[in-house]
Design an enzyme around this catalytic site. Sequence first.
Site, mmCIF file in Angstrom:
data_model
loop_
_atom_site.group_PDB
_atom_site.id
_atom_site.type_symbol
_atom_site.label_atom_id
_atom_site.label_comp_id
_atom_site.label_asym_id
_atom_site.label_seq_id
_atom_site.Cartn_x
_atom_site.Cartn_y
_atom_site.Cartn_z
ATOM 1 N N ALA A 28 -3.225 3.731 -2.860
ATOM 2 C CA ALA A 28 -3.125 2.565 -3.736
ATOM 3 C C ALA A 28 -2.902 1.298 -2.926
ATOM 4 C CB ALA A 28 -1.975 2.743 -4.720
ATOM 5 N N ALA A 34 0.846 -1.199 0.000
ATOM 6 C CA ALA A 34 0.000 0.000 0.000
ATOM 7 C C ALA A 34 0.874 1.239 0.000
ATOM 8 C CB ALA A 34 -0.924 0.002 1.219
ATOM 9 N N ASP A 35 0.374 2.291 -0.622
ATOM 10 C CA ASP A 35 1.076 3.560 -0.600
ATOM 11 C C ASP A 35 0.063 4.681 -0.765
ATOM 12 O OD1 ASP A 35 3.973 4.659 -0.613
ATOM 13 O OD2 ASP A 35 2.937 5.844 -2.129
ATOM 14 N N GLN A 36 0.456 5.862 -0.299
ATOM 15 C CA GLN A 36 -0.435 7.021 -0.381
ATOM 16 C C GLN A 36 0.369 8.246 -0.777
ATOM 17 O OE1 GLN A 36 -2.136 8.837 3.306
ATOM 18 N NE2 GLN A 36 -4.084 8.157 2.445
#
Length: 201
Positions: free
Chosen positions: A115, A78-80
Amino acid sequence: MTIWRGTKPLILASKSAARQALLANAGIAFEAIPAELDERAIEVASALSAPGEIAALLARDKALFVSARHPDRFVVGADQTLMLGERLFSKPAGRAQAAAQLRALAGQSHELHSATAVGRDGEILFENVSIARMTMRSLDDAAISAYLDAAGESVTTSVGAYQLEGLGVHLFERIEGDHFTILGLPLLALLRFLRSQGLLA
């Protein structure tokens, strides 16, 4: 009765306390194994500028990095990213940078692009990008200083220097978007995928 149906726990390739809490609260058996990657180097090398594409790339890379070391396991990356106009923000390095970010965001609307990707044995099986729009209230230097005093070191752990699930909620006047997207793990889409794989009851 347990909700998780996998033979082994899910792996979350993140040290984010918020993401771990979301999975735990959803009753999913998991273990956190952060991906030791140089995210900024990957971002620069990619030459990408769209925040959603950057978040998606990093989520995929995290899932693939950890899944390569843990065969036959489902791994969530996950990433933001945070975008204000044409400016892309990263996690602040310290208090001074956090204050500068808050001064830039105050009184403005910005977007969070969150994401998620699921990898297994070197292959990406699922990916998703969700967007939330956040409007921060006007803040003077005294208000920013008081917030930084109260929030402490946590301001360096999140892009934008805030955590909506904590004291950061006081910074905002309007929020548009999914709560899970704001916390960095669009959970509903992830749960749909896990159900499709027979991993959830």
